[in-house]
Design an enzyme around this catalytic site. Structure first.
Site, mmCIF file in Angstrom:
data_model
loop_
_atom_site.group_PDB
_atom_site.id
_atom_site.type_symbol
_atom_site.label_atom_id
_atom_site.label_comp_id
_atom_site.label_asym_id
_atom_site.label_seq_id
_atom_site.Cartn_x
_atom_site.Cartn_y
_atom_site.Cartn_z
ATOM 1 N N CYS A 175 0.867 -1.182 0.000
ATOM 2 C CA CYS A 175 0.000 0.000 0.000
ATOM 3 C C CYS A 175 0.894 1.219 0.000
ATOM 4 C CB CYS A 175 -0.917 -0.001 1.223
ATOM 5 S SG CYS A 175 -1.951 1.479 1.351
ATOM 6 N N GLY A 205 -0.160 3.850 2.549
ATOM 7 C CA GLY A 205 0.150 3.312 3.867
ATOM 8 C C GLY A 205 1.625 3.431 4.192
#
Length: 274
Positions: free
Chosen positions: A214, A217
């Site tokens: 991600c 993220g």
């Protein structure tokens, strides 16, 4: 009517890309259509569906628009891995309008670099249901406590733990994602700081589940670790799918660099999913 698609991935976080910049799609992308295309058993299969469209009138500085739909069909603001993939399609350099703001890409010897902009830390920019210190939220879930909260185009909480591999993320991820503290839901990161330049990371993406990588993220986790003084201003974030390089410059802008790959191209029957 048959529609062209491009299957891509960034470190195993995979996408179906529909290019509607020159030829509009036969119909609207609804949550049901997006979820059907993303289904790995009866659709094409992906973590996110990406739709490219002409830039809106209010963004004359953009080359095109990227819309992002998670596996559950919900539209979200940003996706770092998808931005690298779309940057690769554009030949490296692109200015991409998203619901999370304008993102810029360029070719790099290590793949595609993305200027992710300036992270937000205000409680109402995450957003949270009520005001609190976003550097260490005074909350916890079954041993995961005091996360940092960051918005890097989409919202994240970051928990720093001794061993991120030991966290039961399949259980706690959806519980935290849907907690009433997060009115727009939340992406959940569990991270272990290895040294001043390295972080190990697992991510539960809202509307998707745990993914192999991600990009937002990784950016949120790196920035949170830097705010807490745990790492230097340039780090490598190690995910299941591979590594991302994250740099938080003195001007406040975050740059993410990593690979992107085109897997294959094909077509599908629009009427089967609409």
């Amino acid at each position: 009517m048959r529609v062209d698609f491009i299957k891509m991935h960034g470190l195993g976080n995979d996408f179906v890309v529909l290019d509607a910049r020159l030829r509009p799609l036969p119909g609207a992308i609804t949550p049901r259509v997006a979820a059907a295309l993303a289904d790995r058993n009866t659709g094409i299969g992906c973590d996110q569906l990406i739709v490219l469209e002409p830039p809106p009138p209010e963004r004359p500085d953009a080359d095109f628009t990227m819309r992002i739909y998670n596996q559950d069909g919900g539209e979200v603001e940003a996706c770092g891995n998808a931005t690298r993939a779309v940057g690769l399609l554009a030949g490296g350099a692109a200015r991409i309008a998203t619901a999370g703001g304008l993102l810029q890409t360029r070719a790099d010897e290590n793949g595609i670099a993305v200027d992710m902009g300036v992270p937000r830390f205000e409680w109402d920019a995450i957003p949270l249901a009520y005001a609190m210190d976003t550097l260490a939220l005074p909350v916890g879930w079954d041993g995961l406590e005091h996360p940092a909260a960051v918005n890097v185009g989409n919202p994240h909480v970051v928990f720093f733990v001794a061993d991120c591999a030991a966290v039961p993320l399949a259980k706690l991820g959806p519980e935290i994602e849907h907690d009433q503290l997060f009115p727009a839901r939340i992406n959940v990161n569990v991270a272990t700081v290895v040294d001043r330049s390295t972080i190990r990371l697992r991510v539960w993406e809202r509307g998707v589940g745990e993914t192999r990588a991600c990009g937002t993220g990784a950016c949120a986790t790196a920035v949170a670790a830097m705010r807490r003084g745990l790492v230097d201003r340039a780090v490598t974030v190690r995910l299941a799918g591979g590594d991302l390089a994250i740099d938080w410059a003195e001007d406040g802008r975050v740059t993410m660099t990593g690979p992107a790959t085109e897997s294959f191209r094909g077509t599908f029957d629009w009427s089967a999913f609409s």
